[in-house]
Structure formats: structure tokens, C-alpha cells
Motif scaffolding. Sequence first.
Motif, mmCIF file in Angstrom:
data_model
loop_
_atom_site.group_PDB
_atom_site.id
_atom_site.type_symbol
_atom_site.label_atom_id
_atom_site.label_comp_id
_atom_site.label_asym_id
_atom_site.label_seq_id
_atom_site.Cartn_x
_atom_site.Cartn_y
_atom_site.Cartn_z
ATOM 1 N N VAL A 134 0.835 -1.214 0.000
ATOM 2 C CA VAL A 134 0.000 0.000 0.000
ATOM 3 C C VAL A 134 0.865 1.258 0.000
ATOM 4 N N LEU A 135 0.487 2.224 -0.846
ATOM 5 C CA LEU A 135 1.131 3.541 -0.858
ATOM 6 C C LEU A 135 0.046 4.567 -0.553
ATOM 7 N N ASP A 136 -0.150 4.861 0.753
ATOM 8 C CA ASP A 136 -1.154 5.851 1.169
ATOM 9 C C ASP A 136 -0.440 7.177 1.465
ATOM 10 N N GLN A 137 -1.118 8.107 2.135
ATOM 11 C CA GLN A 137 -0.472 9.409 2.354
ATOM 12 C C GLN A 137 0.802 9.283 3.200
ATOM 13 N N ASP A 138 0.762 8.452 4.233
ATOM 14 C CA ASP A 138 1.948 8.302 5.085
ATOM 15 C C ASP A 138 3.141 7.763 4.297
ATOM 16 N N ARG A 139 2.873 6.766 3.444
ATOM 17 C CA ARG A 139 3.963 6.167 2.663
ATOM 18 C C ARG A 139 4.468 7.139 1.596
ATOM 19 N N LEU A 140 3.543 7.920 1.042
ATOM 20 C CA LEU A 140 3.923 8.907 0.025
ATOM 21 C C LEU A 140 4.835 9.954 0.659
ATOM 22 N N LEU A 170 -1.009 8.175 -10.180
ATOM 23 C CA LEU A 170 0.397 7.865 -10.481
ATOM 24 C C LEU A 170 0.501 7.070 -11.781
ATOM 25 N N ASP A 171 -0.478 6.183 -12.038
ATOM 26 C CA ASP A 171 -0.507 5.464 -13.316
ATOM 27 C C ASP A 171 -0.718 6.429 -14.471
ATOM 28 N N LEU A 172 -1.677 7.317 -14.308
ATOM 29 C CA LEU A 172 -2.016 8.245 -15.395
ATOM 30 C C LEU A 172 -0.826 9.160 -15.690
ATOM 31 N N ALA A 173 -0.085 9.528 -14.629
ATOM 32 C CA ALA A 173 1.101 10.390 -14.812
ATOM 33 C C ALA A 173 2.237 9.642 -15.487
ATOM 34 N N ALA A 176 0.007 14.822 -9.569
ATOM 35 C CA ALA A 176 0.294 13.488 -10.119
ATOM 36 C C ALA A 176 1.703 13.417 -10.709
ATOM 37 N N LEU A 177 2.059 14.402 -11.533
ATOM 38 C CA LEU A 177 3.383 14.395 -12.165
ATOM 39 C C LEU A 177 4.496 14.544 -11.122
ATOM 40 N N GLY A 178 4.273 15.411 -10.141
ATOM 41 C CA GLY A 178 5.290 15.644 -9.101
ATOM 42 C C GLY A 178 5.522 14.403 -8.255
ATOM 43 N N TRP A 179 4.441 13.796 -7.772
ATOM 44 C CA TRP A 179 4.605 12.621 -6.915
ATOM 45 C C TRP A 179 5.057 11.395 -7.707
ATOM 46 N N HIS A 180 4.654 11.292 -8.958
ATOM 47 C CA HIS A 180 5.140 10.152 -9.750
ATOM 48 C C HIS A 180 6.655 10.235 -9.900
ATOM 49 N N ARG A 181 7.166 11.434 -10.135
ATOM 50 C CA ARG A 181 8.621 11.592 -10.280
ATOM 51 C C ARG A 181 9.347 11.424 -8.951
ATOM 52 N N MET A 182 8.713 11.827 -7.855
ATOM 53 C CA MET A 182 9.324 11.598 -6.535
ATOM 54 C C MET A 182 9.388 10.095 -6.246
ATOM 55 N N ARG A 209 17.566 15.385 -12.605
ATOM 56 C CA ARG A 209 16.569 15.874 -13.562
ATOM 57 C C ARG A 209 15.159 15.757 -12.975
ATOM 58 N N HIS A 210 14.887 14.601 -12.369
ATOM 59 C CA HIS A 210 13.561 14.394 -11.778
ATOM 60 C C HIS A 210 13.318 15.331 -10.596
ATOM 61 N N LEU A 211 14.341 15.520 -9.750
ATOM 62 C CA LEU A 211 14.145 16.373 -8.574
ATOM 63 C C LEU A 211 13.868 17.821 -8.970
ATOM 64 N N THR A 212 14.531 18.288 -10.022
ATOM 65 C CA THR A 212 14.258 19.644 -10.526
ATOM 66 C C THR A 212 12.782 19.751 -10.904
ATOM 67 N N ASP A 213 12.280 18.721 -11.599
ATOM 68 C CA ASP A 213 10.866 18.695 -11.984
ATOM 69 C C ASP A 213 9.953 18.639 -10.759
ATOM 70 N N VAL A 214 10.320 17.805 -9.778
ATOM 71 C CA VAL A 214 9.474 17.629 -8.589
ATOM 72 C C VAL A 214 9.311 18.946 -7.837
ATOM 73 N N LEU A 215 10.421 19.653 -7.606
ATOM 74 C CA LEU A 215 10.355 20.925 -6.877
ATOM 75 C C LEU A 215 9.461 21.920 -7.606
ATOM 76 N N HIS A 216 9.561 21.915 -8.928
ATOM 77 C CA HIS A 216 8.759 22.827 -9.744
ATOM 78 C C HIS A 216 7.274 22.423 -9.703
ATOM 79 N N LEU A 217 6.991 21.140 -9.936
ATOM 80 C CA LEU A 217 5.612 20.658 -10.013
ATOM 81 C C LEU A 217 4.884 20.764 -8.672
#
Length: 303
Positions: free
Chosen positions: A122-128, A211-214, A257-263, A292-300
Motif C-alpha cells: 500500500v502507498l497511502d499518504q503516510d507512505r507517500l 500515479l498510473d495516469l502520470a 500526479a506528475l510531481g509525486w510520480h517523479r518523486m 533531472r527528476h528532482l528539478t521537476d518535482v520541486l517545480h511541479l
Amino acid sequence: MTTNPSAELLDNLLTVAGQATAVREEVRVWSMSGVERVTFPDGTTAIFKYAKKPFDSEDRALRLAHTLGVPVPQVHASAVLDGWLGMLMEDLGPSVREADDLDGVAAAVILHGTRTAPPLPVLDQDRLRALPPRALAHLERLRKADRWQDADDVEDALGRLAQAAEARSAGATLAPFGWVHSEFHPTSLHIGERGWRLLDFARAFTGPGLLDLASWHGTIEPPHPVRLRVFLEQYVTAGGTPDTLAPRGGLTAENWALGWHRMWAVEWFMDQSIRWINDPATDPAYIKAVRRHLTDVLHLLEI
């Protein structure tokens, strides 16, 4: 380093399947898994897939999906040997065309509408919310091993994400929350003569369907929130829950979605780097992808 026991695995599977021999032909092979087509003496074929930890429970996920009515290839037999899983699966034959966005939303609606089942992690809010601290722990282990020494910027970015994670992870369990395929790309959707099948369930879990859709459009190109918004709207039109479009964590659904998928991908890359691949020669490529991903995550995630 365990040598790949695919020959012995295949022997075990052939015994279970009541076959004496089979001719092997590689379809796609990499360091942690492989896919081959095997041809039996009577001319019939099957797909032989093998994979090492942490990809060694895909047979359970596929059988579960099949039981719950998700169109997946059938698993004829499976076996585990020295931390490697081997499966003999239905051969779907050649695909008639590549999957497009409308195929993707149709498959996602069916998968996300399936009731979740206990065996999936399970990936719920706590795990995220725990993803940035977990990535920091991986970084600490890498540095203790005299690796990733020039990655202060990675540490800094993960520290900032860890601070903001509680607020930004809000809305994690908003619908669609359930089966997440997690390798959801056009290449994971096989469209054949007899309809479509969803492949590659090695890392399926219960979590935010966003996360799938992202992940559908991949992470090679820069994130494209407008494109994802259109995809989310197509998903709702195809029967996905209207909550898909609801803002969460103070962000638009598509940015969240895009930010957490990359995280999620960053934590996985770092885990692979220290635990599953654990080869310093791969560090430059991993560090580059993580940066590259972290730059995107901070922005998203607007941090």
C-alpha cells in the motif's frame, strides 16, 4: 552476484507444464529480468519471463488481476529459485498496433475500478510522505560507501521535499485509489487480434491511480501538465471517477500526479542504486536521472 538461473527455472517450469524440452528465443533481456518465447516440440509457444527480487511476485499479481477480471496474460506455471521468479505465460502473439491514449484510459478505468486485494503493498499518504526521507536514507548509505560524493544538491532538494511532503501529499487517498499498475506505459498494453491485455505487473500496488495516469507519457521528456490534464479528462469521460480532476495537496491534479510520480521514481532509482543494482559504474547515469527528476518535482509540487 547470483548468476541468472533461467535455464534451471525453465526446466522446473517445463516439468510442471508436462513438456520435455523447448527452444528458447530472446525477446528482451536486461540485468534483472528477461522475456523469451519458447517453442515446444508440437509447435505451440509460450512466453517465459524471469526476474529477480524485487520483481519476484509478479505471478501473484497477475493471477489476482485475472481472478478479478482484469485482462492480463494467463500464467500457466510459476516457480521461484534463488530469489528469481520464473513464469510460463500465454503467448499473446504479435500486436496489431501500438496503444494510443484512448486505449490507455480505457485500460486504466478497468484496472482502477477493480477492487483492491490485500496481497498488494500500500502507498497511502503516510507512505507517500515518507518517500523523500527514504531517498535521503538511501543517499546516506551511498555516501557511507564512498559514492554520490558530489550530490549536495540532491541532499538539499530532498531535504526541502521532506519539509513540504506532509502538506503536498494531502489528497493521496482521494479516488481513484486502488490498484496501481506502476509501469503503466503504451508498451505495457498489448493490443492483439483478440483484444487488449495489460502486461508487466511486477511492481503493482494499492495507491493513487493518478500515479498510473502520470506515468503513461513516460519520464524521458519533460513533464507536460497540459497534456496530462487532457488525459485525465479523457479518463473521466471514459468512466473514471470525476474526483480524478479534484485539486489535492494545494495543487492541480495534474501537477500533483506528475510531481509525486517523479518523486516515487527518484526513491526507486536510489533504492536500485544502493540495493538492487548496487554497481558504482552506474552512478553517473542514476545521479543524472535523479537530478533531472528532482528539478521537476520541486517545480511541479511548487516548493
